[in-house]
Design an enzyme around this catalytic site. Sequence first.
Site, short mmCIF file in Angstrom:
data_model
loop_
_atom_site.label_atom_id
_atom_site.label_comp_id
_atom_site.label_asym_id
_atom_site.label_seq_id
_atom_site.Cartn_x
_atom_site.Cartn_y
_atom_site.Cartn_z
N ARG A 137 24.74 40.96 45.28
CA ARG A 137 25.45 40.29 44.19
C ARG A 137 26.47 41.19 43.50
O ARG A 137 27.27 40.72 42.71
CB ARG A 137 24.44 39.79 43.15
CG ARG A 137 23.72 38.51 43.55
CD ARG A 137 22.71 38.12 42.49
NE ARG A 137 22.20 36.78 42.68
CZ ARG A 137 22.65 35.70 42.06
NH1 ARG A 137 23.65 35.81 41.21
NH2 ARG A 137 22.12 34.52 42.28
N CYS A 157 26.66 38.90 39.37
CA CYS A 157 25.77 40.02 39.09
C CYS A 157 24.32 39.62 39.33
O CYS A 157 23.98 38.44 39.33
CB CYS A 157 25.94 40.48 37.65
SG CYS A 157 27.66 40.88 37.21
N HIS A 202 58.88 27.92 61.65
CA HIS A 202 59.38 27.39 60.38
C HIS A 202 59.33 28.44 59.28
O HIS A 202 59.33 28.10 58.09
CB HIS A 202 58.58 26.15 59.99
CG HIS A 202 58.73 25.02 60.95
ND1 HIS A 202 59.87 24.23 61.02
CD2 HIS A 202 57.89 24.55 61.91
CE1 HIS A 202 59.73 23.33 61.95
NE2 HIS A 202 58.53 23.50 62.52
N LYS A 230 38.27 37.28 57.72
CA LYS A 230 37.28 38.29 58.09
C LYS A 230 37.92 39.68 58.17
O LYS A 230 37.36 40.68 57.70
CB LYS A 230 36.64 37.94 59.44
CG LYS A 230 35.58 36.89 59.38
CD LYS A 230 34.33 37.39 58.70
CE LYS A 230 33.55 36.25 58.09
NZ LYS A 230 34.16 35.68 56.89
N GLU A 246 38.75 41.01 54.71
CA GLU A 246 37.57 41.32 53.91
C GLU A 246 37.01 42.70 54.19
O GLU A 246 36.63 43.42 53.25
CB GLU A 246 36.46 40.28 54.16
CG GLU A 246 36.69 38.95 53.50
CD GLU A 246 35.58 37.97 53.82
OE1 GLU A 246 35.09 37.32 52.89
OE2 GLU A 246 35.20 37.86 55.01
N TRP A 265 28.83 43.23 39.42
CA TRP A 265 30.16 43.01 40.02
C TRP A 265 31.11 42.85 38.85
O TRP A 265 30.98 41.93 38.05
CB TRP A 265 30.16 41.76 40.90
CG TRP A 265 31.45 41.56 41.63
CD1 TRP A 265 31.85 42.14 42.80
CD2 TRP A 265 32.54 40.70 41.23
NE1 TRP A 265 33.11 41.70 43.15
CE2 TRP A 265 33.55 40.82 42.21
CE3 TRP A 265 32.76 39.85 40.14
CZ2 TRP A 265 34.75 40.12 42.14
CZ3 TRP A 265 33.95 39.16 40.07
CH2 TRP A 265 34.93 39.28 41.05
N LYS A 287 28.54 39.07 47.42
CA LYS A 287 28.10 37.99 48.30
C LYS A 287 28.12 36.62 47.63
O LYS A 287 28.62 35.66 48.18
CB LYS A 287 26.68 38.31 48.81
CG LYS A 287 26.15 37.31 49.82
CD LYS A 287 26.90 37.39 51.12
CE LYS A 287 26.40 36.43 52.16
NZ LYS A 287 27.24 36.42 53.36
N ASN A 304 25.10 37.78 33.57
CA ASN A 304 25.87 37.36 34.73
C ASN A 304 26.76 36.21 34.28
O ASN A 304 26.27 35.22 33.73
CB ASN A 304 24.96 36.90 35.87
CG ASN A 304 25.74 36.34 37.05
OD1 ASN A 304 26.86 36.76 37.31
ND2 ASN A 304 25.14 35.40 37.77
N GLY A 305 28.06 36.32 34.51
CA GLY A 305 28.96 35.25 34.11
C GLY A 305 30.16 35.78 33.35
O GLY A 305 30.45 36.99 33.35
N GLU A 363 40.11 31.73 59.39
CA GLU A 363 38.85 32.43 59.18
C GLU A 363 38.90 33.83 59.80
O GLU A 363 38.40 34.80 59.22
CB GLU A 363 37.69 31.63 59.79
CG GLU A 363 36.37 32.37 59.92
CD GLU A 363 35.76 32.80 58.59
OE1 GLU A 363 34.77 33.55 58.63
OE2 GLU A 363 36.28 32.43 57.52
#
Length: 606
Positions: free
Chosen positions: A27, A2, A502, A483, A486, A74, A601, A98-99, A479
Amino acid sequence: MCGIIGILGLSSASPRIVEALRRLEYRGYDSAGIATVLNGTLDRRRAVGKLEALEKELVTSPIKGKAGIGHTRWATHGEPVIENAHPHMTDHVALVHNGIIENFQSLKDDLLAKGVVFEGATDTEVVARLLTRHIEEGMAPKDAFKATLDKLEGAFALCVLISGEDDLMFGARRGSPLVAGIGKGENFLGSDALALAGLTNQLIYLEEGDWVVMSRDRVAVFDAAGSAVEREISLTHVTNALVSKGNHRHFMQKEIFEQPVVVSQTLGRYLDPIGTQVTLPKLPFDLKSVTKITLVACGTSYYAASVARYWIEKYARTPVEVDIASEFRYRDPIYAENGLCIFISQSGETADTLAALRHAKEAGQHTAAIVNVTESTMAREADIILPTYAGTEIGVASTKAFTCQLAVLAAFSVAMGVAKGLISSDTEKTLVKELEHLPAQMSTVLATEENIKAIAAEIADARDILFVGRGIHFPIAMEGALKLKEISYIHAEGYAAGELKHGPIALIDENVPVIGIAPSDGLLDKSVSNLQEIMARKGRVVLFSDHLKSLPQADLAGSFSMPSAGDLTSPILYALPVQLLAYYTALEKGTDVDQPRNLAKSVTVE
């Protein structure tokens, strides 16, 4: 995660807080809110959704006062509804956080037993109610705040206003960053330097466990034990200019196209073009004597670390371990004597990675931080900082920060090989020239982006997509899948191509596109064989390669031609088309590219 801003100012707080929150929206954007105090009376405005919802609320219902706090959220505890939006306010306090308060339930149960009524479902409200309870029991606000801190377990940054006090603000940090800003007749608190950009350039970076009692003319800092301490005032160079998308549709698109420039800038700090050699910052330890490298990171940064493992082991012949930061310290890792732990984080505040860094330092390891924010907590706590020069990255899905991390890791790998006596002067010159040529090759790839749009249109309706690669390009496959997940919300997975048979090959049918990353390196023939196995089962293969003729074009669902490159630069180049593919697929899907659902972010909670 946040964003927090606190202002004890000389002018109306509300517009300045909104401006700061605009910088902090990366954030979190589940809700936002402001509280002020005017003539001792607390007032508050909150709105669910992005910051623009709060701005509309403030137009219809302005809020007055020169002292205020703001928050962009967030969600952790409690869904994004107005009752859970910050600031939380009682008759005595307004508070943002925040936390995560880990023992919130036991604290809440105790307060409920005493008749305290709760409005929402957040752990933050427990802190506000607990602080209020202490004040109602007759404690002075400062003593009540310290008593509250002593009962909290977990990670937090707090900013608090007190009813009846127009010139008083409390702040505290434990596990989450908080910065105090020094102004002329006014003072500030913020999540980071960016929050305070434009308000002041004089900052006090609070240390772990610190808490502050702030007025307009004084910032008193106390340590966790309650003793008054002096903390250094630093000058920040963070600009107060809001980052613009320019002519681009989204920040992510802009940041993708900035990569040739920012990678060039980053490499320019590590390469000596005259001597054709790599130059690292001065190290407080002997790189030659390092016996083991441990790379620790989260998300995209973890994939950068995974690429670097191939480079370091190839060029420096030193064993490398790569760990996910959130798991690292919980498995009680075995450290090597004279080992070096490298921690990678765009923000330098990633909670899991920071905790892992502290664990390694306690174990006596050498530590290095690869970060994009040189004033971050990780940068300050590591033995050495290896900065990237990506500039501010706004898009939640990391692009330019990733390739700049890879650029630093590539340079470091060569430097370590030289230090170990395994890379000759001639070989170092060759590798440096390869790196110097990289930005131009990146520009070449980006110039052909139109070819990616057709591929994105082809795969946008898929429910599942696989990315495959071999060797050093296996992490790029992972990656690429990340992406796509996301920002398009399509289920995607990255696999080592040789592992498909496999198990994962059972997923293949005509509805599953497979993105094959297959440069013409020593593994090309094996990669082609793996892709043929997929095509034999009607998988829709899209080939990214500098050797497209390795597979019949008629049998492919799509292809993208890449320039030829060596092992040191090829993974960085192949990061670009997978970024573009995710971006244009998200456009096809109509999703929010820059602010995808459920993500933020900077991950500053564990």
